[in-house]
Design an enzyme around this catalytic site. Structure first.
Site, short mmCIF file in Angstrom:
data_model
loop_
_atom_site.label_atom_id
_atom_site.label_comp_id
_atom_site.label_asym_id
_atom_site.label_seq_id
_atom_site.Cartn_x
_atom_site.Cartn_y
_atom_site.Cartn_z
N ASP A 1 0.90 -1.16 -0.04
CA ASP A 1 -0.02 0.07 0.07
C ASP A 1 0.84 1.11 0.17
O ASP A 1 2.10 1.39 -0.22
CB ASP A 1 -0.92 -0.17 1.13
CG ASP A 1 -0.25 0.31 2.55
OD1 ASP A 1 0.76 0.27 2.52
OD2 ASP A 1 -1.09 0.26 3.61
N THR B 1 2.44 -2.06 8.69
CA THR B 1 2.78 -3.02 9.74
C THR B 1 3.02 -4.30 9.30
O THR B 1 3.59 -5.39 10.23
CB THR B 1 1.95 -3.21 11.10
OG1 THR B 1 0.49 -3.58 10.19
CG2 THR B 1 1.64 -1.98 11.81
N HIS C 1 8.21 -24.74 8.98
CA HIS C 1 7.04 -25.51 9.53
C HIS C 1 5.92 -25.28 9.05
O HIS C 1 4.97 -25.91 9.17
CB HIS C 1 7.21 -25.03 11.12
CG HIS C 1 8.18 -25.43 11.91
ND1 HIS C 1 8.54 -25.22 13.16
CD2 HIS C 1 9.54 -25.96 11.40
CE1 HIS C 1 9.48 -25.83 13.61
NE2 HIS C 1 10.23 -26.25 12.40
N HIS D 1 4.99 -31.33 10.20
CA HIS D 1 4.54 -30.07 9.98
C HIS D 1 3.61 -30.28 8.78
O HIS D 1 2.47 -29.36 8.71
CB HIS D 1 5.76 -29.34 9.42
CG HIS D 1 6.70 -29.13 10.37
ND1 HIS D 1 6.55 -28.44 11.74
CD2 HIS D 1 8.00 -29.72 10.31
CE1 HIS D 1 7.55 -28.78 12.55
NE2 HIS D 1 8.59 -29.29 11.72
C1 RB5 Z 1 -1.99 2.63 6.49
O1 RB5 Z 1 -1.93 3.84 7.17
C2 RB5 Z 1 -1.66 1.68 7.57
O2 RB5 Z 1 -2.97 1.27 8.16
C3 RB5 Z 1 -1.50 0.07 6.83
O3 RB5 Z 1 -0.20 0.60 5.90
C4 RB5 Z 1 -1.09 -1.11 7.58
O4 RB5 Z 1 -0.27 -0.84 8.68
C5 RB5 Z 1 -2.37 -1.76 8.02
O5 RB5 Z 1 -2.24 -2.91 8.79
#
Ligand code: RB5
Length: 150
Positions: free
Chosen positions: A8, A67, A98, A133
């Site tokens: 993204d 994240t 695994h 596994h």
């Molecule tokens: C975008 O701001 C953020 O929410 C996205 O990149 C991500 O971290 C969502 O899990």
């Protein structure tokens, strides 16, 4: 190996650096991510990469958002996908050995490019160990079959 990558707006720069690295490693890469920093919706890119992997258009996938979590949750909604978020090299190796993860995800706001390269390298270099596994991975697929209709 043919690798599908998606991201993204939070991960455009990281995606570009990662594509260069993947090419240096000698793999082919298809870009399913956004190339602008305009705000967008990570589920679309998670689904696009997950479908490429599930349909055999790619051998495995790399997903990057802020994240790594949202985009991997989206990818895991596609049947046959095992997307794993990794922020360290050991986990990256173990999700292949695994869990037979077919997509690796990480956060551009969590890991730097050098660690991200090491994570991807550890994942690509590892092999699924099978045996006990494989039984557990099969159990995951069975959950998908049982619960898919609910
Ligand atoms: C975008 O701001 C953020 O929410 C996205 O990149 C991500 O971290 C969502 O899990």
């Amino acid at each position: 190996m043919k690798i599908a990558i998606g991201n993204d707006h939070a991960a455009v720069e990281m995606k570009n650096l990662m594509m260069e690295y993947i090419a240096e490693l000698g793999h082919t890469i298809d870009n399913y991510g956004t190339d602008t920093q305009d705000s967008c919706n990570y589920p679309e890119y998670g689904e696009a990469v997950a479908c490429a992997v599930a349909q055999g258009r790619a051998d495995c996938g790399i997903l990057i958002c802020g994240t790594g979590v949202g985009i991997s949750i989206a990818a895991n909604k596609v049947k046959g996908i095992r997307a794993a978020v990794c922020s360290d090299v050991t986990t990256a190796r173990l999700v292949k050995e695994h869990n037979d993860a077919n997509i690796i995800a990480f956060g551009a706001r969590i890991v730097g490019i050098e660690l991200a390269k090491d994570i991807v390298r550890a994942y690509l270099d590892a092999s699924f160990l099978g045996g006990r596994h494989a039984e557990r991975v099969k159990m995951i697929s069975e959950i998908e079959m049982r619960r898919g209709q609910d």
